[in-house]
Design a protein around this motif. Structure first.
Motif, PDB file in Angstrom:
ATOM      1  N   TYR A  51      27.620  -4.501 -31.487  1.00  0.00           N
ATOM      2  CA  TYR A  51      26.186  -4.745 -31.370  1.00  0.00           C
ATOM      3  C   TYR A  51      25.825  -5.742 -30.277  1.00  0.00           C
ATOM      4  O   TYR A  51      24.652  -6.067 -30.105  1.00  0.00           O
ATOM      5  N   SER A  70      24.738 -10.282 -31.369  1.00  0.00           N
ATOM      6  CA  SER A  70      25.124  -9.084 -32.114  1.00  0.00           C
ATOM      7  C   SER A  70      24.975  -9.239 -33.622  1.00  0.00           C
ATOM      8  O   SER A  70      24.696  -8.256 -34.328  1.00  0.00           O
ATOM      9  N   TYR A 115      21.544  -8.037 -34.760  1.00  0.00           N
ATOM     10  CA  TYR A 115      21.347  -6.583 -34.733  1.00  0.00           C
ATOM     11  C   TYR A 115      22.139  -5.902 -35.843  1.00  0.00           C
ATOM     12  O   TYR A 115      21.688  -4.922 -36.441  1.00  0.00           O
ATOM     13  N   ARG A 144      20.216  -6.444 -39.049  1.00  0.00           N
ATOM     14  CA  ARG A 144      19.031  -5.591 -39.115  1.00  0.00           C
ATOM     15  C   ARG A 144      19.401  -4.202 -39.624  1.00  0.00           C
ATOM     16  O   ARG A 144      18.710  -3.623 -40.461  1.00  0.00           O
TER      17      ARG A 144
END
Length: 380
Positions: free
Chosen positions: A138, A325, A328, A331
């Motif tokens: 990520y 990263s 992300y 998420r």
């Protein structure tokens, strides 16, 4: 940048239970705090100093004395495991026996080849989703390389990953100084890169040949009369079922480098590279601004490398040491917990393969021979 721009608003707060709040656990806490409508409900962290640090990032969390007590917290919707490597399997099994919830478990998934069968059994029976934390997927420049590799190369035929970085940092109880707790450097650190190899090449490994050792780091350290035995450098060659080969170069006494990770994928049409700087907190102030991540696309025809900067939002960048990263990744995991994704993006099978590749590399280095993945317990 406000948290309102970081994540889509949702009506129900998702509450996390956290197992382990050392250095990486605290990075997870900082990133969870950036997501809207999330909370940390309970934390199990045995070390008093780490508990004190964790309270700064999760002041409303309840601190408990056991995993059992954490699982008794009714408000918990999901779990994060960020404990030492060698605890992951037993903790997953403990969760399965008491209260199966969605889990984000830090890498490496396990440390001993004998654990592979236990992971298979766990995966077959666990009723909730488990996402293995592979942050490097990520990192924005790495994600861009993964997105464009096929088009830029015409099909990847050679993949090279180089990480030149700082030595292992200090961890609670110095567990990361010894192979028996980490699985070895090429499991602990390099499972990220083996995961990226499989993801990029869309193929499983069949053979590993590696050379490495301990040349510079931790040689003057002793813990309870023992000198650390973790490797600090090495080369790894991996052959895949597709016939494509990939290479990893690791050096953990090269923190003077401008970029920490350099990834190169090459095919008949051209080359694509990702350049990733190390943690911003380690960049010396006298050198000015820290390097910006880059992606470079170099077609064979017409020649002309295209250099693209891939900046990361400062708010996200400051929340950890992994080029944004971790945010992300979280998420995506949050979307999974909310039912907006049907499956984890990084499966238990992905986590297992990454560990097996690292174990094969360690075995190849110590035994001086190529290692077939079929030699390792649980290998396909």
């Amino acid at each position: 940048m406000t948290t309102q721009t970081l994540a889509r608003s949702e009506t129900r707060t998702i509450t996390y239970g956290i197992i382990g709040c050392g250095m990486m656990g605290q990075e997870h806490l900082r990133n969870i705090a950036l997501l809207e409508n999330t909370a940390v409900g309970a934390i199990f962290e045995p070390d008093a100093e780490m508990r004190a640090h964790a309270r700064q990032f999760a002041p409303n969390a309840q601190f408990v004395d056991s995993i059992e007590a954490l699982l008794d917290a009714a408000e918990i919707d999901c779990l994060l495991i960020a404990s030492p490597n060698f605890r992951h399997v037993e903790q997953l099994q403990q969760i399965a026996g008491k209260r199966p919830l969605p889990v984000l478990v830090e890498k490496p998934l396990f440390t001993d080849p004998e654990h592979a069968a236990a992971i298979d059994a766990f995966a077959e029976s666990y009723p909730a989703p488990v996402w293995v934390a592979m942050e490097y997927r990520y990192m924005p420049p790495v994600a861009k390389l993964l997105e464009e590799a096929e088009a830029a190369t015409g099909g990847v035929k050679m993949l090279t990953i180089r990480e030149h970085r700082f030595p292992f940092l200090e961890k609670v109880g110095d567990w990361n100084r010894f192979n028996r707790y980490t699985g070895g450097t090429f499991v602990e650190k390099c499972c990220h890169f083996f995961d990226l190899m499989r993801l990029t090449l869309k193929s499983d490994p069949v053979r590993v040949m590696a050379m490495g050792g301990q040349a510079a780091n931790h040689l003057e350290e002793t813990y309870a009369g023992e000198t650390p035995d973790i490797f600090d450098h090495g080369y790894v060659m991996v052959e895949f079922e597709s016939g494509v080969r990939a290479m990893l170069e690791l050096c953990m006494f090269a923190e003077g480098s401008r970029y920490q990770e350099e990834i190169s994928a090459v095919g008949p049409k051209g080359k694509i590279e990702a350049l990733v700087p190390g943690p911003g907190r380690f960049w010396p102030a006298h050198l000015g601004a820290a390097p910006v991540p880059q992606v470079i696309v170099s077609p064979r025809e017409p020649k002309g490398p295209e250099v693209r900067e891939i900046p990361v939002d400062p708010t996200i960048l400051e929340a950890g040491d992994h080029n944004g990263s971790t945010f992300y990744q979280h998420r995506g995991f949050l979307e999974l917990v909310r039912g907006e994704r049907s499956a984890p993006e990084v499966s238990l099978q992905d986590g297992k393969w990454a560990v097996l590749m690292g174990l094969a590399a360690q075995r190849s280095m110590t035994e001086g021979r190529a290692v077939d993945l079929s030699e390792l317990t649980g290998a396909a």
